[in-house]
Write a protein that holds these residues in place. Structure first.
Motif, short mmCIF file in Angstrom:
data_model
loop_
_atom_site.label_atom_id
_atom_site.label_comp_id
_atom_site.label_asym_id
_atom_site.label_seq_id
_atom_site.Cartn_x
_atom_site.Cartn_y
_atom_site.Cartn_z
N LEU A 145 8.81 18.67 5.57
CA LEU A 145 9.49 19.95 6.28
C LEU A 145 10.63 19.60 7.46
CD1 LEU A 145 7.66 22.69 7.63
CD2 LEU A 145 7.19 20.85 9.39
N CYS A 146 10.15 18.12 7.53
CA CYS A 146 11.99 17.21 8.04
C CYS A 146 13.00 18.05 8.05
CB CYS A 146 11.52 16.12 8.31
SG CYS A 146 12.66 15.63 9.41
N SER A 147 13.46 18.00 6.65
CA SER A 147 14.49 18.58 6.31
C SER A 147 14.89 19.97 6.16
CB SER A 147 14.63 17.73 4.96
OG SER A 147 13.79 18.08 3.65
N ARG A 182 0.84 -1.16 0.26
CA ARG A 182 0.09 -0.26 -0.03
C ARG A 182 0.84 1.53 0.49
NH1 ARG A 182 -2.44 -2.98 -1.83
NH2 ARG A 182 -4.77 -4.29 -0.50
N GLY A 183 2.28 0.87 0.95
CA GLY A 183 2.79 3.08 0.56
C GLY A 183 3.95 2.27 0.53
N LEU A 184 5.16 3.52 0.77
CA LEU A 184 6.52 3.01 0.40
C LEU A 184 6.83 4.82 1.02
CD1 LEU A 184 9.27 1.65 -0.63
CD2 LEU A 184 8.42 3.66 -2.32
N GLY A 185 7.84 4.21 1.91
CA GLY A 185 8.64 5.80 2.76
C GLY A 185 10.00 5.50 2.77
N PHE A 186 10.96 7.25 2.67
CA PHE A 186 12.16 6.63 2.83
C PHE A 186 12.59 7.47 3.85
CE2 PHE A 186 13.55 5.07 -1.66
CZ PHE A 186 12.15 5.08 -2.08
N ASP A 187 13.89 7.23 4.68
CA ASP A 187 14.47 8.02 5.71
C ASP A 187 15.88 8.11 5.01
OD1 ASP A 187 15.07 5.59 7.56
OD2 ASP A 187 16.25 7.07 7.64
N ALA A 188 16.70 9.35 5.60
CA ALA A 188 18.06 9.64 4.84
C ALA A 188 19.06 9.90 6.08
CB ALA A 188 18.32 9.56 3.30
N THR A 189 20.16 10.05 5.30
CA THR A 189 20.80 11.07 6.88
C THR A 189 20.78 11.99 5.98
OG1 THR A 189 23.05 10.23 4.79
CG2 THR A 189 23.21 9.33 6.72
N CYS A 190 21.84 13.37 6.28
CA CYS A 190 20.86 14.45 5.62
C CYS A 190 22.20 15.24 4.57
CB CYS A 190 20.99 15.72 6.87
SG CYS A 190 22.21 15.77 7.54
N CYS A 219 14.63 21.07 9.77
CA CYS A 219 16.11 20.85 10.47
C CYS A 219 17.13 21.20 10.38
CB CYS A 219 16.22 19.83 10.98
SG CYS A 219 14.97 18.52 11.60
N LYS A 220 17.44 21.04 8.90
CA LYS A 220 19.02 21.12 7.76
C LYS A 220 19.29 22.81 7.26
CE LYS A 220 19.90 17.53 10.03
NZ LYS A 220 21.55 17.31 10.86
N TRP A 221 17.87 23.10 6.43
CA TRP A 221 17.88 24.43 5.91
C TRP A 221 17.57 26.24 6.36
CZ3 TRP A 221 18.97 23.14 0.26
CH2 TRP A 221 19.19 22.22 0.29
N THR A 222 17.61 25.42 7.57
CA THR A 222 16.83 27.25 8.15
C THR A 222 15.49 27.17 8.15
OG1 THR A 222 17.52 28.54 6.46
CG2 THR A 222 18.79 28.03 8.19
N TYR A 223 14.38 26.73 6.90
CA TYR A 223 12.78 27.13 6.61
C TYR A 223 12.38 26.70 7.85
CZ TYR A 223 8.77 26.47 4.18
OH TYR A 223 7.29 26.51 3.69
N SER A 252 9.05 12.21 2.95
CA SER A 252 10.64 11.99 3.87
C SER A 252 11.00 11.37 5.23
CB SER A 252 11.40 11.68 2.62
OG SER A 252 11.71 13.03 2.82
N LEU A 253 11.80 11.54 5.91
CA LEU A 253 12.23 12.07 7.20
C LEU A 253 13.43 11.62 7.31
CD1 LEU A 253 9.70 9.90 9.83
CD2 LEU A 253 10.16 12.76 9.54
N ILE A 254 14.35 12.95 8.14
CA ILE A 254 16.76 12.43 8.37
C ILE A 254 16.47 11.10 8.83
CG2 ILE A 254 17.82 13.58 9.33
CD1 ILE A 254 16.74 16.22 8.79
N ASP A 255 17.31 10.31 8.39
CA ASP A 255 17.05 8.75 9.35
C ASP A 255 16.81 9.72 10.84
OD1 ASP A 255 20.88 8.75 9.03
OD2 ASP A 255 19.53 10.95 9.60
N ALA A 256 18.03 10.46 11.45
CA ALA A 256 18.04 10.33 12.53
C ALA A 256 16.51 10.26 13.71
CB ALA A 256 18.22 11.23 13.13
N HIS A 257 15.62 11.48 12.51
CA HIS A 257 14.18 11.60 12.55
C HIS A 257 13.52 10.35 12.82
CE1 HIS A 257 16.33 14.99 12.67
NE2 HIS A 257 15.62 15.42 12.81
N ALA A 258 14.18 9.66 11.75
CA ALA A 258 12.70 8.32 11.62
C ALA A 258 13.20 7.04 13.35
CB ALA A 258 13.17 7.68 9.95
#
Ligand SMILES: Nc1ncnc2c1ncn2[C@@H]1O[C@H](COP(=O)(O)OP(=O)(O)O)[C@@H](O)[C@H]1O
Ligand SMILES: O=C(CO)[C@H](O)[C@H](O)COP(=O)(O)O
Length: 504
Positions: free
Chosen positions: A187-189, A79-87, A192-196, A257-263
């Motif tokens: 929103l996560c990346s 039904r679904g697929l999700g990714f997380d990865a290092t920033c 946390c990493k771009w100052t948005y 997606s999510l950053i890996d630590a956040h996932a």
């Protein structure tokens, strides 16, 4: 066939892109883990402090592991697929082709990894501005975040990279783009990493002040001007091309997606702890600190109101648990530091041979060797004369000083297996003291923490887990009961855990 017995209604696939490997998991609608696969990925270090990867290499590895975990099932039930990865920072041209992030002009290496420390002068100048956005990263921007790296590319690879660039992605967002063709960012990346800012969006004055007014001019199209909460469904789901690459059905839902630590933090912090007699049972979810410990360690603490912690990233709103503020402490190298210290020791070849002969990992062998030599006192006392300061790759939190270095005191002329084992122990303890320093900074600023929840590669090391309990625990009773090492994250339990804590 995974899962055996009654055919579940639905399947879901999760892909985790870590530093050293890509992992995929197949779970059913209850969150039960049915299959798991991992695949190593390449890393290049063309010069000291430059760490690079390939987005094509990583995408190919994703396909290897997704095809493995869905073997033997009816893929039409996915039904679904999700990714997380290092920033890490991915660079593509206007036709989405990789661009070189190196002086060699090798476009296969189009990723500046999260732990890359090339942009030292850039981040120094950014911090000298004292701009308001720095209050959302603990007051000091890390060299590991994206703005300094983008400025480095503009100042050092103007013609071969910067002028040709069409898209700069955080790696988790690159993966969801590759899967769906949608360039919306999570929103996560971005937070946390771009100052948005979740409420104000991009701050034009920041990008103009640091010399990246280019992004303002084109309305942030290169770094993202459509932002979605993590988990939101992207476009029309998995494209036919990506479906072929991954061995999954076209059109299945793909999540922002999510950053890996956040996932990892999301999966662990809501763990269902009922029935284990743990001190944290019935405690609020904000009393839990998720520690995602792998190549690095990330310390994820949440609160209902924003808490500014000097030297600790955040406060970030809804970047991990929806509706909560997040502070992220961290140690840039923990697993990597232990590997570096152990593999660089003169007795490592002997250790490797003895561990292989016993069909053990070198860490399992070292842990048993420490038990052999500890005599009557607890193993922790073996390092009474040997101490390590762990900032071999600078201090991410709470000192937030990239110039700090590592230190070892108490070395002797001998370099035998006992010396290696005791140095390994001192390094593990130093990392645990670093976690304690981060906890003390979080609590001094207003967090009230009672339990550590560990996940990631290092949580498989019982000595690492025990030293964290001993060094961060408050009392003998709490030490034994307070640390919950959650090695096998089971979303169903965590979902229940979040309901226990009163959060849907
Ligand atoms: N069973 C284990 N025992 C001790 N250390 C481990 C074990 N498994 C992994 N590690 C360490 O964890 C680190 C990798 O963490 P992991 O979470 O697997 O990867 P990543 O950092 O890529 O997400 C490495 O330093 C590795 O040595
Ligand atoms: O800064 C990060 C998270 O905020 C990096 O992605 C993280 O530190 C790297 O994770 P790992 O050690 O698992 O590879």
């Amino acid at each position: 066939m995974p899962g055996g017995g009654q055919e579940p209604g639905s399947y879901y696939v999760g892909v985790d892109v870590g530093t050293g490997s890509v992992r995929a998991a197949l779970v059913d609608q209850r969150g039960v883990l049915l299959a798991f696969a991992d695949q190593p990925i390449n890393q290049w270090e063309p010069q000291f402090n430059h760490h690079e990867q390939s987005s094509e290499d990583i995408w190919a590895a994703c396909g290897v592991v997704t095809k493995k975990v869905v073997q033997g099932i009816d893929v039409n039930r996915i039904r679904g697929l999700g990714f997380d990865a290092t920033c890490s920072l991915v660079v593509l041209d206007k036709q989405f082709r990789p661009l070189p992030v190196n002086h060699e002009g090798d476009s296969h290496r189009n990723i500046i990894m999260w732990l890359d420390h090339r942009a030292v002068s850039q981040v120094h100048r950014i911090n000298e501005t004292k701009h308001g956005v720095l209050q959302c990263v603990g007051g000091v921007m890390s060299v590991e975040m994206q703005a300094p790296k983008l400025l480095w590319l503009k100042e050092n690879l103007r013609e071969t990279c910067w002028d040709k660039a069409g898209h700069f992605f955080d790696l988790p967002d690159f993966l969801s783009w590759k899967a769906t063709g949608v360039t919306a960012r999570s929103l996560c990346s971005l937070v946390c990493k771009w100052t948005y800012s979740a409420e104000k969006g991009w701050d034009d004055s920041f990008w103009k002040l640091i010399g990246l007014e280019d992004f303002v001019a084109d309305n942030y199209s290169k770094i993202g001007n459509q932002v979605l909460p993590p988990g939101a469904s992207l476009g029309n789901g998995l494209t036919p091309e990506a479906a072929r690459d991954l061995g999954l059905p076209a059109g299945i839902a793909v999540a922002a997606s999510l950053i890996d630590a956040h996932a990892g933090g999301l999966g662990v912090i809501g763990a269902d702890v009922r029935g284990h007699g743990l001190a944290c049972e019935g405690q609020p979810v904000t009393s839990r600190l998720a520690v995602i410990c792998g190549t690095s360690s990330c310390h994820m603490g949440i609160s209902k109101d924003p808490i500014f912690v000097p030297g600790v990233w955040g406060p970030y709103f809804s970047a991990m648990v929806p509706g909560f503020w997040l502070n992220e402490g961290g140690q840039s190298v923990t697993g990597k530091l232990i590997d570096h210290v152990v593999q660089g020791h003169a007795a490592f070849p002997e250790l490797q041979a003895k561990a292989t002969a016993r069909c053990q990992s070198v860490y399992a062998y070292l842990n048993s060797h420490l038990d052999l030599i500890k005599k009557a006192r607890p193993v922790g006392f073996l390092t009474v004369d040997l101490h390590v300061w762990p900032d071999f790759h600078g201090n991410r939190s709470p000192l937030a000083d990239l110039t700090l270095k590592g230190m070892v005191t108490g070395l002797k002329l001998s370099q035998d297996l006992d010396d290696l084992a005791i140095l390994y122990l001192a390094t593990v303890q130093a990392i645990a003291f670093g976690t304690r320093l981060i906890i003390e900074a979080l609590e001094a600023a207003g967090h009230s923490l009672s339990t550590l929840f560990l996940c990631g590669g290092l949580s498989k090391n019982p000595l690492f887990v025990q030293m964290h309990a001993d060094i961060t625990g408050k009392s003998e009773e709490e030490q034994r009961r307070s640390l919950w090492a959650w090695q096998q994250i089971c979303p169903a339990k965590n979902r229940t855990g979040l309901e226990i804590a009163g959060y849907k």
